[in-house]
Design an enzyme around this catalytic site. Structure first.
Site, PDB file in Angstrom:
ATOM      1  CG  ASP A   9      22.230  24.336 -34.192  1.00  0.00           C
ATOM      2  OD1 ASP A   9      22.522  23.056 -34.140  1.00  0.00           O
ATOM      3  OD2 ASP A   9      22.060  25.065 -35.269  1.00  0.00           O
ATOM      4  CG  ASP A 103      22.503  19.419 -35.647  1.00  0.00           C
ATOM      5  OD1 ASP A 103      21.442  19.461 -36.010  1.00  0.00           O
ATOM      6  OD2 ASP A 103      23.550  19.692 -36.065  1.00  0.00           O
ATOM      7  CD  GLU A 104      17.777  23.790 -35.931  1.00  0.00           C
ATOM      8  OE1 GLU A 104      17.297  24.843 -35.819  1.00  0.00           O
ATOM      9  OE2 GLU A 104      18.073  23.214 -36.810  1.00  0.00           O
TER      10      GLU A 104
END
EC number: 2.7.7.7
Length: 403
Positions: A9, A103-104
């Site tokens: 993350d 973003d993960e």
């Protein structure tokens, strides 16, 4: 063989990208979101969070809590660009990965310990991402998605945690129930009312009691609290898409009608994205003329699920494709390069009223059908065919599916 699942993350992703472009922002409280007081916080730095600021908070309230914060409107194109750079590094490094949002990421490292340490590989991947992109990133490593995701949250900011096999329950036990993925505020309050605040309490409860209180969701929460999760890492593919097209009974050159139908298609597909908590980064328009020649045109865009971004882009592509001298037999729209995510990525462009309007319209559509709320320009689209975003098969009508 025990599974080995990595969760990655990017820390305060929007803020971190802004700091790449202006290092004077490092160490400062940052608010990213709508430029007016009527806007909403899309992201904030850890320095701002220390004042009680959080994402989705009205910007006016955030500035009251942290008056010294630097407010930035945000740049969705820059965020998409840096997300894709990180994706490419992960793609080159691991055999199987899943991109769950901008973003993960998850990666399945099962079996790699036969050749080298999975933990060492994860560490080297994190170092490479930081070195090549300049973005801080944290990871959690364990034998399943749930524990790895929780571990990442505990590792932040810019750190890493490995939870060895057999230690999942002791790791989770002292943490707040809010750390369990998918435990929302309503469920949290329900459990708080029963005196359940720590994960350990759920671990000690009979699963039957959790089911009695929360139904099937209670069973899922109990399993996660006990470190049990069999969900697989789903291979990421940018070919995932959602699309719709319309073949006319009679070929037409009525451009007003064509644009109205395209608008309705884009509006409906945008609703499908939001309902599925997905974002698109590519819009494609298809036109087939009466001579059966078919043309398509696509455009990459920053990740979004917002009507006011997707509709103009759809019409722009159609205007470039359309040949006024030919009858049109078929038109279609496709949104592709889908990732998980909600409207939060648009918060730095929209004010609170626009976001609330989307939520209100989508709530009406969920209850009364997807054509219960329409823009006037698109009302000529009597029916809209839809395709499942993953396998291309036409699903049942939304109104029937929701019942």
């Amino acid at each position: 063989m025990e599974n080995t699942i990595l969760h990655l993350d990017l820390d305060t992703f929007f803020v971190s990208v802004e700091r790449l472009y202006d290092n004077r922002l490092v160490g400062k409280p940052i608010l990213i979101g709508g430029s007016s007081d009527r806007g909403v916080v899309a992201s904030c730095s850890y320095e701002a969070r220390a004042y009680g600021v959080h994402s989705a908070m009205p910007m006016k309230r955030a500035k009251e809590l942290c008056p010294d914060a630097i407010q930035i409107r945000g740049n969705s194109g820059a965020y998409t660009k840096h997300s894709e750079a990180v994706t490419e590094i992960i793609k080159e490094t691991v055999p199987l990965y899943e991109k769950t949002s901008i973003d993960e990421f998850y990666a399945d490292l099962t079996g790699l310990d036969k050749f080298f340490s999975s933990y060492q590989m994860a560490k080297e991947l994190r170092v490479r991402i930081k070195k090549e992109t300049g973005l801080p990133i944290s990871f959690g490593l364990s034998r399943n998605k749930t524990v790895s995701k929780v571990a990442t949250g505990e590792a932040k900011p810019d750190n890493e945690i490995r939870v060895d096999n057999g230690l999942e329950k002791p790791f989770l036990a002292p943490l707040s129930i809010s750390k369990i993925p998918m435990v929302g505020q309503k469920t949290q309050l329900t459990l708080y009312s029963l005196g359940v605040k720590k994960i350990q309490t759920i671990q000690e409860m009979p699963v039957e009691l959790m089911e009695k209180v929360l139904g099937k969701n209670g069973v899922s929460i109990w399993r996660k609290a006990n470190g049990l999760d069999n969900s697989p890492v789903i291979p990421y593919s940018e070919r995932k898409s959602i699309s719709t097209e319309r073949t006319f009974d009679k070929d037409t050159i009525d451009v007003h009608k064509l644009k109205g139908i395209l608008l309705a298609m884009a509006e409906n597909l945008a609703f499908q994205l939001r309902r599925g908590l997905k974002l698109t980064a590519c819009v494609t328009v298809k036109v087939r003329y009466s001579d059966f020649n078919t043309y398509t045109l696509q455009s990459r865009i920053p990740y979004t699920s917002a009507d006011h971004v997707l509709i103009p882009k759809t019409l722009e592509l159609f205007n470039k494709l359309y040949n006024k001298r030919l009858l049109v037999r078929l038109i279609g729209v496709r949104f592709s390069h889908l990732v998980e995510g909600g409207l939060q990525i648009n918060l730095f462009e929209d004010n609170e009223e626009i976001i609330n309007l989307y939520h209100a319209m989508d709530k009406i559509r969920d209850k009364h059908g997807d054509r219960s709320v329409l823009r006037a320009y698109g009302m000529e689209a009597k029916t809209i065919s839809r395709f499942n975003p993953f396998n291309g098969e036409p699903p049942p009508l939304l109104a029937n599916r929701r019942r």
